[in-house]
Design a protein around this motif. Structure first.
Motif, PDB file in Angstrom:
ATOM      1  N   GLN A 129       0.835  -1.207   0.000  1.00 24.43           N
ATOM      2  CA  GLN A 129       0.000   0.000   0.000  1.00 24.43           C
ATOM      3  C   GLN A 129       0.869   1.256   0.000  1.00 24.43           C
ATOM      4  OE1 GLN A 129      -2.703  -0.688  -1.258  1.00 24.43           O
ATOM      5  NE2 GLN A 129      -4.156   0.078   0.229  1.00 24.43           N
ATOM      6  N   ALA A 151       0.735   4.081  -2.911  1.00 24.19           N
ATOM      7  CA  ALA A 151       0.506   5.494  -2.603  1.00 24.19           C
ATOM      8  C   ALA A 151       1.667   6.345  -3.119  1.00 24.19           C
ATOM      9  CB  ALA A 151       0.340   5.680  -1.095  1.00 24.19           C
ATOM     10  N   LEU A 153      -9.376   9.820  -7.057  1.00 23.68           N
ATOM     11  CA  LEU A 153      -8.772   8.945  -6.048  1.00 23.68           C
ATOM     12  C   LEU A 153      -9.828   8.268  -5.190  1.00 23.68           C
ATOM     13  CD1 LEU A 153      -5.683  11.038  -4.872  1.00 23.68           C
ATOM     14  CD2 LEU A 153      -5.699   9.033  -6.358  1.00 23.68           C
ATOM     15  N   GLU A 199     -10.044   4.939  -7.477  1.00 21.96           N
ATOM     16  CA  GLU A 199      -8.925   4.236  -6.856  1.00 21.96           C
ATOM     17  C   GLU A 199      -9.284   3.700  -5.466  1.00 21.96           C
ATOM     18  OE1 GLU A 199      -6.238   3.601  -8.551  1.00 21.96           O
ATOM     19  OE2 GLU A 199      -6.807   4.878 -10.231  1.00 21.96           O
ATOM     20  N   ASP A 200     -10.467   4.024  -4.976  1.00 21.75           N
ATOM     21  CA  ASP A 200     -10.964   3.535  -3.685  1.00 21.75           C
ATOM     22  C   ASP A 200     -10.065   3.904  -2.500  1.00 21.75           C
ATOM     23  OD1 ASP A 200     -13.267   2.346  -4.743  1.00 21.75           O
ATOM     24  OD2 ASP A 200     -12.137   0.554  -5.300  1.00 21.75           O
ATOM     25  N   TYR A 201      -9.532   5.106  -2.514  1.00 16.85           N
ATOM     26  CA  TYR A 201      -8.740   5.576  -1.385  1.00 16.85           C
ATOM     27  C   TYR A 201      -9.658   6.220  -0.356  1.00 16.85           C
ATOM     28  CZ  TYR A 201      -4.052   4.864  -3.214  1.00 16.85           C
ATOM     29  OH  TYR A 201      -2.885   4.306  -3.646  1.00 16.85           O
ATOM     30  N   SER A 202      -9.281   6.057   0.908  1.00 16.97           N
ATOM     31  CA  SER A 202     -10.013   6.717   1.989  1.00 16.97           C
ATOM     32  C   SER A 202      -9.540   8.166   2.083  1.00 16.97           C
ATOM     33  CB  SER A 202      -9.746   6.000   3.321  1.00 16.97           C
ATOM     34  OG  SER A 202      -8.410   6.231   3.722  1.00 16.97           O
ATOM     35  N   GLU A 250      -6.023   8.269   3.502  1.00 17.48           N
ATOM     36  CA  GLU A 250      -5.006   7.884   2.526  1.00 17.48           C
ATOM     37  C   GLU A 250      -4.767   8.992   1.501  1.00 17.48           C
ATOM     38  OE1 GLU A 250      -5.606   3.042   2.349  1.00 17.48           O
ATOM     39  OE2 GLU A 250      -7.042   4.329   1.312  1.00 17.48           O
ATOM     40  N   MET A 251      -5.839   9.638   1.066  1.00 20.28           N
ATOM     41  CA  MET A 251      -5.688  10.733   0.109  1.00 20.28           C
ATOM     42  C   MET A 251      -4.936  11.896   0.740  1.00 20.28           C
ATOM     43  SD  MET A 251      -9.175  10.862  -2.154  1.00 20.28           S
ATOM     44  CE  MET A 251     -10.260  11.175  -0.803  1.00 20.28           C
ATOM     45  N   ILE A 262      -1.320  11.003   0.547  1.00 25.58           N
ATOM     46  CA  ILE A 262      -0.814  11.040  -0.825  1.00 25.58           C
ATOM     47  C   ILE A 262      -0.632  12.472  -1.311  1.00 25.58           C
ATOM     48  CG2 ILE A 262      -1.437  10.554  -3.245  1.00 25.58           C
ATOM     49  CD1 ILE A 262      -2.747   7.964  -2.212  1.00 25.58           C
TER      50      ILE A 262
END
Length: 160
Positions: free
Chosen positions: A52, A56, A115, A119-122, A125-126, A129
């Motif tokens: 992961q 990222a 995203l 991209e299914d980021y929370s 997480e975003m 990034i």
């Protein structure tokens, strides 16, 4: 942890292309950015905690490279979004309309929408990034969704 570039290309090439295209709106530039991103991964001496973390890092690098492309002289002389749209095929007219609407969003909203939904980021997480606060990500998502809703609602009402 360091995975082989071949494995990462197989796993993330399409994701990186989509993220880069989302920013620079040019397929050729996005392809170049994907290649440059994997080249940078290959030459980096960074140690990664997990897969992961690698994913990222790759997306962050691709987005930053795409932003850099937007500031070059050559960017002003590329094919327009409308010309590129003519080369794409979509399953339904609605998916084409949604794609066009998302691509017309301001960059800061377009990136978080991509995203989050593709991209299914929370949110957390975003934030990592993009090097933004979680509250800033939430605001951008909210405003991006509102712009999408307003634009799509107007177009839908015009069709009646």
């Amino acid at each position: 942890m360091k995975q082989s570039v071949q494995e990462l290309v197989a796993l993330y090439r399409n994701n990186l292309f989509a993220a880069a295209f989302n920013v620079c709106k040019n397929a050729q530039d996005a392809e170049d950015i994907v290649q440059d991103t994997f080249l940078q991964y290959y030459t980096t001496k960074n140690k990664f905690e997990s897969e992961q973390h690698i994913r990222a890092w790759l997306i962050r690098v691709a987005i930053n490279k795409a932003k850099n492309v937007n500031h070059t002289f050559w960017k002003r002389n590329k094919v327009s979004l409308e010309e590129y749209m003519e080369t794409l095929t979509f399953e339904t007219p609605e998916s084409e309309n949604l794609f066009e609407t998302v691509m017309r969003l301001p960059e800061k909203y377009r990136i978080v929408i991509h995203l989050f939904y593709y991209e299914d980021y929370s949110v957390r997480e975003m934030a990592d990034i993009l090097h933004l606060s979680e509250s800033n990500i939430k605001v951008r998502l909210s405003r991006g969704r509102r712009l999408l809703r307003e634009t799509l609602k107007e177009e839908w009402n015009d069709d009646k």
